[in-house]
Motif scaffolding. Sequence first.
Motif, PDB file in Angstrom:
ATOM      1  N   GLN A 190       1.179   4.352   3.376  1.00  0.00           N
ATOM      2  CA  GLN A 190       1.485   3.905   1.968  1.00  0.00           C
ATOM      3  C   GLN A 190       3.156   4.034   1.689  1.00  0.00           C
ATOM      4  O   GLN A 190       3.752   5.104   1.964  1.00  0.00           O
ATOM      5  N   GLN A 197       4.786  -1.409  -4.177  1.00  0.00           N
ATOM      6  CA  GLN A 197       4.154  -0.688  -3.274  1.00  0.00           C
ATOM      7  C   GLN A 197       3.248  -1.255  -2.525  1.00  0.00           C
ATOM      8  O   GLN A 197       2.511  -2.509  -2.877  1.00  0.00           O
ATOM      9  N   ARG A 198       3.227  -1.053  -1.178  1.00  0.00           N
ATOM     10  CA  ARG A 198       2.351  -1.390  -0.084  1.00  0.00           C
ATOM     11  C   ARG A 198       1.442  -0.398   0.550  1.00  0.00           C
ATOM     12  O   ARG A 198       1.846   0.737   0.837  1.00  0.00           O
ATOM     13  N   THR A 199       0.228  -0.688   0.661  1.00  0.00           N
ATOM     14  CA  THR A 199      -0.749   0.146   1.727  1.00  0.00           C
ATOM     15  C   THR A 199      -0.909  -0.588   3.109  1.00  0.00           C
ATOM     16  O   THR A 199      -1.266  -1.720   3.008  1.00  0.00           O
ATOM     17  N   TYR A 200      -1.015  -0.100   4.174  1.00  0.00           N
ATOM     18  CA  TYR A 200      -0.914  -0.695   5.552  1.00  0.00           C
ATOM     19  C   TYR A 200      -2.051   0.051   5.955  1.00  0.00           C
ATOM     20  O   TYR A 200      -2.026   1.336   6.319  1.00  0.00           O
ATOM     21  N   SER A 222      -0.586  -5.152   6.017  1.00  0.00           N
ATOM     22  CA  SER A 222      -0.499  -4.487   4.454  1.00  0.00           C
ATOM     23  C   SER A 222      -1.881  -5.336   3.757  1.00  0.00           C
ATOM     24  O   SER A 222      -2.795  -6.242   4.210  1.00  0.00           O
ATOM     25  N   ASN A 223      -2.090  -4.421   2.570  1.00  0.00           N
ATOM     26  CA  ASN A 223      -3.119  -4.905   1.819  1.00  0.00           C
ATOM     27  C   ASN A 223      -2.838  -6.302   1.268  1.00  0.00           C
ATOM     28  O   ASN A 223      -3.930  -6.938   0.617  1.00  0.00           O
ATOM     29  N   LYS A 224      -1.691  -6.836   1.425  1.00  0.00           N
ATOM     30  CA  LYS A 224      -1.477  -8.238   0.852  1.00  0.00           C
ATOM     31  C   LYS A 224      -1.502  -9.187   2.047  1.00  0.00           C
ATOM     32  O   LYS A 224      -1.296 -10.319   1.901  1.00  0.00           O
TER      33      LYS A 224
END
Length: 323
Positions: A190, A197-200, A222-224
């Motif tokens: 995180q 913010q990004r979650t990987y 990432s979640n993107k």
Amino acid sequence: MARLLPILTSLLLAGSPLVVQAQETDTTLPHSGGHDGMDHGNMDHSQVDMPGMGMSGQDMKGMDHSAHAMPESTVSDEPGDAPPPAPPTDFPAERFFEPDRMAASRAAMIEEMTFRTFALQVDQLELRTGKGGDGFGWDGRAWYGGDIDRIVLASEGEGTFAERAERIELGAYWRHALDPWFNLQLGMRQDFRPDPQRTYALVGIEGLAPYWFDVQGQLLVSNKGDVHARGKASYTQRITQSLVVEPEAEVDFAFQDVPALNVGAGFERLEMGARLRYDHNRSLAPYVGVNWERRLGGTARIAQVAGEDVSGVSVVFGVRAMF
């Protein structure tokens, strides 16, 4: 009586077998004072019979003496890859104790060798000072488990005093030993900074490479949907029993442009440093060093357009701790 004693002694010595044998032995070999004058090169060993060994002089003449040469050593200092030996099935102690009791004892010993423990290791906790101002940085991890499997909580980041931190990363992953040298990492990370913010999802490998380099490689999605990679390498060189110098390098790579994070495709960041540590007490070891960081490629161009510094050098003062 005194005159008869020398006469009897002479008669006894004359009749002795040692004297007779010495007289019958041919001692006409040419010499001049011991073996120094003996000509061994002209001696024909083929005329010598060895009845005790069942060999004649002609046999010795045709003998291949090269067969008695010392064989070449086949011992190698290179590690082999032979399979390990099979576990033993016979135990000498079972001659004196019941097999069931010995099996329970071996199981208890193996259970004692399997450990679970908690540890906290802070590799870097430092103050950074340079042209861009005074800042800070940290890199550490806590883990629980054994030598094969562990749960790891890792964090690193940096920033400048009186400003918001530039990077705050917190990762949690399962670490599994692949062999005595390398470990597999599976988990997530995180990023609280930079914004947004990004979650990987994280998969990586870490371990000890040849020539004692500590290396780590991670792939992050990432979640993107953007994909990144990170690689680290460091080397610990002991100068004395208490002084240790540790150079290290870290590089980040982006597989595509991420405008929201001001990141361009390609190599985005390179950080290098060297720290001299006083390691007399490994639980708390102070250090001093230098750290250099530079943005690369498209990320550097984005920073230039925004009026930010592309690179910077700082002197660092910090401490390394282990609990």
